[in-house]
Design a protein around this motif. Structure first.
Motif: not given
Length: 300
Positions: A107-121, A123-130
């Motif tokens: 869960l912490l990794a997902c939270v840390a990755g959320l701001p990256l979606l705003w920065i990069g789009g 589509e990065l949600l799929l990268v994080g999920a993978v």
């Protein structure tokens, strides 16, 4: 002493996190950020770099917890284990507590990755999920089928370097792919020496690593060539004008060859844990040299 670790104590969790492995998570982000800085100069942004480091560190700890728990459940961490001790097998962390730790770090990794979606789009949600999915699939079966080396190249090379660079620049270049491949290959030396050391135990456990399939000589030779190919790849950066990034990583080869010689001479047993530590040091040195070489581009 580690034998005196209190169950589920802060020290137990620190040992379970395997902080020495964090250098493998840091190196790709260092290199991707340095390449972006070299290409963008004054336009480089610190926040995406920090967020990438945070996501990488938490995901590495999460993967360590997952590996610890599921290898324990499978019975792979037996009393004849040669590598560093594992938390569940040693009783430092109870299986139930480790399950909770896996949930929290995921869960912490997902939270840390959320701001990256705003920065990069998005589509990065799929990268994080993978990334999260394969952290589980690695231990649940892929590493037992000999896919570990490929996954290291993908998730410690191409994914972290290229997407760290992408978050800064909005695209990729041939240089980002070269740097990503070099990082993935050099970090795979850590897995290779692990599998070289554990080849007899892995064979009993049904873990069909490259070393189990092709033998100890293939493992030691593969270790040597992974380091060589990483440096050869860096030499190609000269074509893009990254002169220092091509030259500095070559100094890594001196330590890599000496470490390989020790690996071959020891051949088997717990003594190879010394080679494991030296390999982790070499990987960080490679990443540091490549990073410095890329940053010197900013001064050119």
């Amino acid at each position: 002493m580690e034998n005196d670790v209190k169950t589920n104590s802060p020290r137990a969790w620190l040992l379970a996190a395997r902080p020495k492995t964090l250098s493998a998570a840091a190196v790709p982000v260092m290199v991707g950020s340095a390449l972006a800085a070299a290409d963008l100069s004054a336009d480089f942004q610190v926040l995406p770099c920090v967020l990438c480091f945070l996501f990488a560190f938490i995901m590495q700890i999460d993967a360590n917890f997952i590996n610890d728990y599921f290898d324990f459940r499978k019975g792979s961490d037996r009393t004849d284990r040669l590598g560093p001790e594992r938390a569940c097998a040693q009783g430092w962390i109870t299986p139930r507590a480790m399950q909770g730790g896996i949930v929290v770090t995921t869960l912490l990794a997902c939270v840390a990755g959320l701001p990256l979606l705003w920065i990069g789009g998005w589509e990065l949600l799929l990268v994080g999920a993978v990334c999260v999915l394969f952290a589980f699939l690695y231990t649940l079966g892929l590493s037992y089928r000999g896919w570990g080396d490929v996954l290291v190249l993908v998730f410690f090379g191409w994914v972290p370097v290229c997407f760290t660079y992408y978050l800064q620049t909005g695209g990729w270049t041939w240089a980002s792919v070269v740097c990503a491949t070099a990082c993935g290959l050099v970090i795979d030396t850590l897995l290779m020496v692990n599998n070289f050391r554990d080849r007899d135990q892995d064979r009993i456990s049904g873990k069909r690593t490259v070393v189990v399939r092709w033998g100890a000589r293939a493992g030691s030779t593969g270790y040597l060539w992974l380091g060589f190919l990483s440096c050869v790849g860096c030499l190609s950066l000269v074509a893009g004008g990254y002169l220092w990034a091509a030259i500095l990583p070559q100094f890594y080869l001196l330590l890599h060859i000496r470490t390989w010689q020790l690996m071959v001479s020891l051949h088997q047993g717990r003594a190879l844990n010394r080679v494991l530590g030296m390999t982790a040091r070499n990987i960080f040195l490679f990443g540091l040299l490549l990073t410095v070489g890329l940053l010197l581009q900013c001064l050119g």
